[in-house]
Write a protein that holds these residues in place. Structure first.
Motif, mmCIF file in Angstrom:
data_model
loop_
_atom_site.group_PDB
_atom_site.id
_atom_site.type_symbol
_atom_site.label_atom_id
_atom_site.label_comp_id
_atom_site.label_asym_id
_atom_site.label_seq_id
_atom_site.Cartn_x
_atom_site.Cartn_y
_atom_site.Cartn_z
ATOM 1 N N ARG A 269 22.703 38.771 74.885
ATOM 2 C CA ARG A 269 24.064 38.775 75.419
ATOM 3 C C ARG A 269 24.921 37.819 74.607
ATOM 4 N NH1 ARG A 269 24.320 40.565 81.031
ATOM 5 N NH2 ARG A 269 22.273 41.355 81.598
ATOM 6 N N ARG A 270 26.215 38.067 74.629
ATOM 7 C CA ARG A 270 27.166 37.198 73.926
ATOM 8 C C ARG A 270 28.282 36.781 74.874
ATOM 9 N NH1 ARG A 270 29.267 38.783 68.195
ATOM 10 N NH2 ARG A 270 27.363 37.619 67.725
ATOM 11 N N VAL A 271 28.574 35.485 74.835
ATOM 12 C CA VAL A 271 29.737 34.923 75.518
ATOM 13 C C VAL A 271 30.640 34.394 74.418
ATOM 14 C CG1 VAL A 271 30.578 33.145 77.097
ATOM 15 C CG2 VAL A 271 28.350 34.210 77.480
ATOM 16 N N GLN A 272 31.915 34.760 74.474
ATOM 17 C CA GLN A 272 32.846 34.229 73.477
ATOM 18 C C GLN A 272 34.232 34.129 74.078
ATOM 19 O OE1 GLN A 272 32.847 36.765 70.065
ATOM 20 N NE2 GLN A 272 33.491 38.567 71.189
ATOM 21 N N GLY A 273 35.031 33.277 73.455
ATOM 22 C CA GLY A 273 36.404 33.101 73.907
ATOM 23 C C GLY A 273 36.884 31.693 73.638
ATOM 24 N N ARG A 274 37.729 31.220 74.546
ATOM 25 C CA ARG A 274 38.358 29.909 74.364
ATOM 26 C C ARG A 274 38.304 29.096 75.648
ATOM 27 N NH1 ARG A 274 41.942 30.180 69.753
ATOM 28 N NH2 ARG A 274 41.975 32.306 68.984
ATOM 29 N N LEU A 275 38.088 27.803 75.462
ATOM 30 C CA LEU A 275 38.218 26.834 76.546
ATOM 31 C C LEU A 275 39.381 25.924 76.178
ATOM 32 C CD1 LEU A 275 34.486 25.709 76.969
ATOM 33 C CD2 LEU A 275 35.664 27.562 78.161
ATOM 34 N N SER A 276 40.298 25.715 77.106
ATOM 35 C CA SER A 276 41.417 24.788 76.894
ATOM 36 C C SER A 276 41.078 23.479 77.575
ATOM 37 C CB SER A 276 42.708 25.363 77.482
ATOM 38 O OG SER A 276 43.026 26.585 76.855
ATOM 39 N N LEU A 277 41.209 22.369 76.817
ATOM 40 C CA LEU A 277 40.807 21.068 77.340
ATOM 41 C C LEU A 277 41.946 20.066 77.268
ATOM 42 C CD1 LEU A 277 38.221 22.250 75.435
ATOM 43 C CD2 LEU A 277 37.132 20.409 76.671
ATOM 44 N N THR A 278 41.908 19.142 78.220
ATOM 45 C CA THR A 278 42.861 18.043 78.257
ATOM 46 C C THR A 278 42.097 16.748 78.503
ATOM 47 O OG1 THR A 278 44.938 17.283 79.258
ATOM 48 C CG2 THR A 278 43.310 18.231 80.753
ATOM 49 N N TRP A 279 42.683 15.652 78.079
ATOM 50 C CA TRP A 279 42.096 14.326 78.315
ATOM 51 C C TRP A 279 42.590 13.847 79.663
ATOM 52 C CZ3 TRP A 279 38.292 11.497 76.593
ATOM 53 C CH2 TRP A 279 38.269 10.135 76.867
ATOM 54 N N ASP A 280 41.687 13.474 80.558
ATOM 55 C CA ASP A 280 42.099 13.032 81.898
ATOM 56 C C ASP A 280 42.095 11.517 82.058
ATOM 57 O OD1 ASP A 280 39.467 12.262 82.255
ATOM 58 O OD2 ASP A 280 39.102 13.549 83.980
ATOM 59 N N GLY A 281 41.972 10.798 80.954
ATOM 60 C CA GLY A 281 41.932 9.336 81.009
ATOM 61 C C GLY A 281 40.525 8.788 80.859
ATOM 62 N N ASP A 282 39.529 9.603 81.210
ATOM 63 C CA ASP A 282 38.124 9.203 81.101
ATOM 64 C C ASP A 282 37.308 10.121 80.204
ATOM 65 O OD1 ASP A 282 38.253 6.997 82.906
ATOM 66 O OD2 ASP A 282 38.234 8.416 84.576
ATOM 67 N N ALA A 283 37.667 11.401 80.192
ATOM 68 C CA ALA A 283 36.858 12.381 79.462
ATOM 69 C C ALA A 283 37.698 13.629 79.183
ATOM 70 C CB ALA A 283 35.629 12.759 80.284
ATOM 71 N N TRP A 284 37.199 14.458 78.278
ATOM 72 C CA TRP A 284 37.805 15.755 78.036
ATOM 73 C C TRP A 284 37.356 16.703 79.130
ATOM 74 C CZ3 TRP A 284 41.687 16.724 74.914
ATOM 75 C CH2 TRP A 284 41.961 15.779 73.926
ATOM 76 N N ARG A 285 38.304 17.465 79.691
ATOM 77 C CA ARG A 285 38.024 18.386 80.791
ATOM 78 C C ARG A 285 38.577 19.770 80.473
ATOM 79 N NH1 ARG A 285 34.486 15.525 83.342
ATOM 80 N NH2 ARG A 285 35.222 13.587 84.191
ATOM 81 N N VAL A 286 37.802 20.784 80.812
ATOM 82 C CA VAL A 286 38.244 22.171 80.678
ATOM 83 C C VAL A 286 39.166 22.470 81.856
ATOM 84 C CG1 VAL A 286 37.521 24.592 80.679
ATOM 85 C CG2 VAL A 286 36.103 22.846 79.545
ATOM 86 N N PHE A 287 40.402 22.864 81.550
ATOM 87 C CA PHE A 287 41.328 23.206 82.628
ATOM 88 C C PHE A 287 41.643 24.701 82.670
ATOM 89 C CE2 PHE A 287 44.182 22.299 79.079
ATOM 90 C CZ PHE A 287 45.128 23.309 79.178
ATOM 91 N N ALA A 288 41.272 25.434 81.623
ATOM 92 C CA ALA A 288 41.492 26.878 81.588
ATOM 93 C C ALA A 288 40.510 27.500 80.604
ATOM 94 C CB ALA A 288 42.929 27.189 81.170
#
Length: 156
Positions: free
Chosen positions: A121-140
């Motif tokens: 199987r293949r998973v592909q695409g994009r994760l959008s990340l932002t810095w929340d002050g402590d770590a990078w987080r996927v928000f979309a």
């Protein structure tokens, strides 16, 4: 896993660039492991499958578990093997600081049943990340998941 720097928009020192790319790559690696590669198998519980996701993105990903995890694998799966893991990290910078990141992801994985491999199987695409002050987080995210054709078969 291969992690590399993609496009960088804005000015950003090379040393800072590489550090961010590696941290974003680790967020993706943790998601790959929790959502696709680590057991137990078979699984339907995806409560812990989205580390590094914001609360909203985690809730959406749980609702779309067939696209965002390996939870749809059926009975008889004993393990999952990664065949290819790639992450290309694009960065948006302003004033010498990273303001956002996009991880272009590709994961090919193979469910295993005893000693036999099933269709990859293949998973592909994009994760959008932002810095929340402590770590990078996927928000979309924008992801697809599907079966890879075996040698000699047409695409499915």
């Amino acid at each position: 896993m291969v992690v590399r720097t993609g496009e960088v928009v804005g000015r950003l020192p090379a040393a800072r660039r590489e550090g961010v790319v590696q941290r974003v790559g680790q967020v993706v690696a943790d998601w790959y492991a929790a959502a696709f590669l680590d057991g137990p198998w078979p699984r339907s519980d995806v409560r812990d499958a989205f580390p590094g996701f914001t609360a909203g993105a985690r809730e959406a990903a749980r609702a779309e578990r067939a696209r965002t995890s390996a939870a749809s694998l059926g009975e008889g799966v004993d393990a999952v093997r990664a065949a290819r893991q790639r992450v290309v990290v694009d960065l948006l910078a302003h004033g010498g600081r990273v303001r956002g990141a996009t991880a272009r992801v590709l994961l090919d994985y193979v469910p295993l049943s005893g000693a036999d491999e099933q269709v990859a199987r293949r998973v592909q695409g994009r994760l959008s990340l932002t810095w929340d002050g402590d770590a990078w987080r996927v928000f979309a995210y924008d992801l697809t998941q599907g079966r890879l054709a075996r040698a000699g078969e047409g695409a499915r």
